[in-house]
Design a protein around this motif. Structure first.
Motif, short mmCIF file in Angstrom:
data_model
loop_
_atom_site.label_atom_id
_atom_site.label_comp_id
_atom_site.label_asym_id
_atom_site.label_seq_id
_atom_site.Cartn_x
_atom_site.Cartn_y
_atom_site.Cartn_z
N ASP A 117 35.72 48.85 44.32
CA ASP A 117 37.01 48.77 45.01
C ASP A 117 37.92 49.84 44.43
OD1 ASP A 117 39.56 48.11 46.02
OD2 ASP A 117 38.90 46.05 46.34
N ILE A 160 41.83 49.01 43.97
CA ILE A 160 42.23 48.22 42.79
C ILE A 160 42.13 49.07 41.52
CG2 ILE A 160 41.68 46.20 41.37
CD1 ILE A 160 40.80 44.74 43.82
N ASN A 207 45.03 39.58 37.36
CA ASN A 207 44.18 39.33 38.53
C ASN A 207 43.38 40.58 38.90
OD1 ASN A 207 44.89 36.66 38.85
ND2 ASN A 207 46.53 37.08 40.31
N TYR A 208 44.04 41.75 38.79
CA TYR A 208 43.34 43.01 39.07
C TYR A 208 42.20 43.24 38.06
CZ TYR A 208 46.98 44.45 42.41
OH TYR A 208 47.83 44.52 43.49
N GLU A 264 40.56 40.95 36.39
CA GLU A 264 39.49 39.98 36.68
C GLU A 264 38.67 40.40 37.89
OE1 GLU A 264 40.74 35.95 36.92
OE2 GLU A 264 41.61 35.92 34.91
N SER A 265 39.33 40.97 38.89
CA SER A 265 38.62 41.43 40.09
C SER A 265 37.65 42.56 39.74
CB SER A 265 39.61 41.91 41.15
OG SER A 265 40.43 40.85 41.59
N LEU A 266 38.11 43.50 38.92
CA LEU A 266 37.26 44.62 38.53
C LEU A 266 36.14 44.18 37.58
CD1 LEU A 266 39.86 47.53 38.07
CD2 LEU A 266 38.31 47.11 39.99
N GLN A 267 36.43 43.20 36.73
CA GLN A 267 35.37 42.66 35.87
C GLN A 267 34.29 42.00 36.71
OE1 GLN A 267 37.56 40.07 33.23
NE2 GLN A 267 37.63 41.61 31.59
N GLU A 268 34.73 41.26 37.71
CA GLU A 268 33.78 40.58 38.62
C GLU A 268 32.90 41.60 39.34
OE1 GLU A 268 32.41 37.27 41.23
OE2 GLU A 268 33.59 37.21 39.37
N LEU A 269 33.50 42.67 39.81
CA LEU A 269 32.73 43.71 40.50
C LEU A 269 31.76 44.41 39.55
CD1 LEU A 269 35.56 45.24 42.74
CD2 LEU A 269 33.53 44.00 43.54
N ARG A 300 28.80 42.17 38.99
CA ARG A 300 27.95 42.15 40.19
C ARG A 300 27.12 43.45 40.29
NH1 ARG A 300 28.97 38.34 44.19
NH2 ARG A 300 30.68 36.92 43.73
#
Length: 473
Positions: A10, A13, A98-99, A101-106, A109
């Motif tokens: 992403d 982000i 939150n940003y 966490e989103s990048l960690q999740e990506l 994955r």
């Protein structure tokens, strides 16, 4: 496939996160454990982050123009997007996290995607020296490492947090009526000295052959399993037996608890009374949460993989390993001492990683036999790698009667009958004095006292008891 992988990125982000860091560089200090190059999949964003990090470490200010000068080949659109985000940002710590966490999740994955693709290639192309078991173990280890990416349990902690955690240990002991904060061994004197077997401790139980190491370890495991069967939180005990089969250990436990000699059980020489006692014992103990794994030639990595599954499925509270020298080294080392050192360090890491007491049995070298006093010493472990350094607790099991029975005095050629008889009587008296007695020597305890604990040993049933309980016999 490439399209699937690209969906795990992403860019928007990533740019927003860089804008936050440019506008509020102090965030690199306050959240340094959460922000790393792993978060940036876009190579240009990664370059910007590295420049930003270098400037911050040098305590220099950075701007869009600085980035342009240090990365001359950067695309103008990237700088335009970054400038726009800097102008639009209204600081919110919650949104910033939150940003992240989103990048960690990506990131996780993407890593999982690459890992499974690599292992798929390994398993289908055969272009590897690893067999399928090794591929599985490596896959499991890497997935576990990914799942622990944030490493929340090993974060930097202030004194208030640490003392609060320590106080919880005291409260845990208080709730157990002021007894023990650790796992009970069933031997009161030992539990009083150690406070129970403590989580994250590596406990070494060492001794020469025939001293009763396996018997004592089995007694401790059985006592702990029995204790947890009566607790609200139903815990379990697992014993990795690299020497004896699970059935052999089970036979020992049945002999101990039914008070039928194990040789009679092996031969099936049971009368009606024995059969009734055996049936009653089985009904009483067969539902205990006491598990065995008798896989031979385990490495620590294999042991870790198994324990990971067992703990998740069976709420394991105590681990026993019989015995250390039978654990297979991960690779070739220049000496056996270095192999054992690597194994003990790995076992200590295992205890800390799973937050469990790990009790490992260990053989002692023959040098014990060369002394008049054959009680083991910490120095007897020096040739066995770094056991003494890595272990939190080191215990030795010693039975004087074992040596006495094998050293009956003989009459010398020039010795009188009277002199020989006196010597033989003294030997006989000492034999009677120490018969069925054992010493458990706590030679090292990182966080408590050391000392000697007397135990009662019934060799007929290979069972140890606290010395105050021998009246049961």
């Amino acid at each position: 496939m490439q399209k699937s992988y690209d969906s795990l990125k992403d860019n928007d982000i990533e740019v927003i996160l860089l804008a936050y860091l440019l506008k509020h560089p102090e965030l690199l200090d306050t959240h340094f454990e959460q922000i790393s190059f792993n978060l940036f999949a876009n190579p240009e964003n990664l370059k910007i982050f590295k420049v930003l990090e270098d400037f911050h470490q040098s305590q220099k200010n950075i701007s869009i123009d600085t980035i342009k000068n240090y990365i001359p080949d950067i695309q103008s659109q990237t700088l335009k997007d970054l400038s726009l985000q800097i102008d639009q940002i209204v600081f919110s710590k919650e949104i910033f996290l939150n940003y992240i966490e989103s990048l960690q999740e990506l990131y996780l994955r993407r890593e999982l995607f690459k890992l499974t693709q690599d292992k798929n290639n390994e398993s289908t192309t055969f272009q590897t020296s690893n067999n399928i078991k090794e591929i599985f173990l490596d896959l499991e280890k890497k997935i576990f490492d990914l799942s622990n990416f944030k490493k929340e349990n090993y974060e930097f902690k202030d004194f208030a947090t640490v003392t609060k955690s320590s106080l919880q240990l005291v409260e845990k002991a208080f709730k157990k009526k002021g007894k023990y904060s650790g796992v009970v061994s069933g031997f009161n004197d030992l539990d009083n000295m150690l406070g129970g077997l403590q989580n994250s401790d590596l406990v070494i139980l060492a001794g020469r052959p025939s001293m009763g190491k396996t018997a004592l370890a089995t007694n401790i495991a059985f006592n702990a399993a029995k204790y947890y069967s009566n607790e609200e939180e139903k815990g379990s005990v697992v014993m990795f037996s690299l020497e004896m089969s699970a059935e052999q250990i089970g036979l020992r436990i049945l002999a101990e608890q039914s008070r039928i000699p194990s040789d009679k059980l092996r031969k099936g020489e049971l009368n009606e009374r024995d059969s009734a006692a055996l049936s009653s014992t089985y009904q009483e103990i067969h539902q205990l949460n006491f598990f065995f794994d008798d896989s031979p030639n385990l490495t620590v990595s294999e042991l870790r993989s198994k324990l990971r599954r067992y703990k998740k499925n069976y709420n394991i509270k105590l681990v026993l390993i019989d015995y250390l020298q039978l654990i297979k080294p991960e690779g070739q080392r220049d000496s056996r001492v270095n192999e054992l050192s690597e194994i003990t360090r790995s076992l200590k890491q295992l205890a800390k990683e799973f937050d469990l007491p790990v009790v490992s049995l260990s053989q002692l070298s023959r040098q014990v036999e060369n002394r008049d006093d054959k009680r083991p010493l910490l120095s007897d472990l020096r040739e066995s790698g770094s056991i003494e350094q890595d272990a939190d607790v080191v215990m030795f099991i010693y039975r004087e009667s074992y040596y006495l029975q094998r050293n009956e005095p003989t009459r010398g050629s020039d010795e009188t009958q009277e002199s020989y008889q006196k010597k033989h009587d003294a030997w006989k008296d000492r034999n009677e004095e120490v018969f069925n007695k054992a010493e458990l020597i706590v030679a090292k305890q990182r966080n408590g006292p050391t000392g000697k604990i007397e135990l009662y040993f019934d060799d007929k049933y290979t069972k140890f008891l606290g010395i105050d309980k021998n009246n049961n016999f």
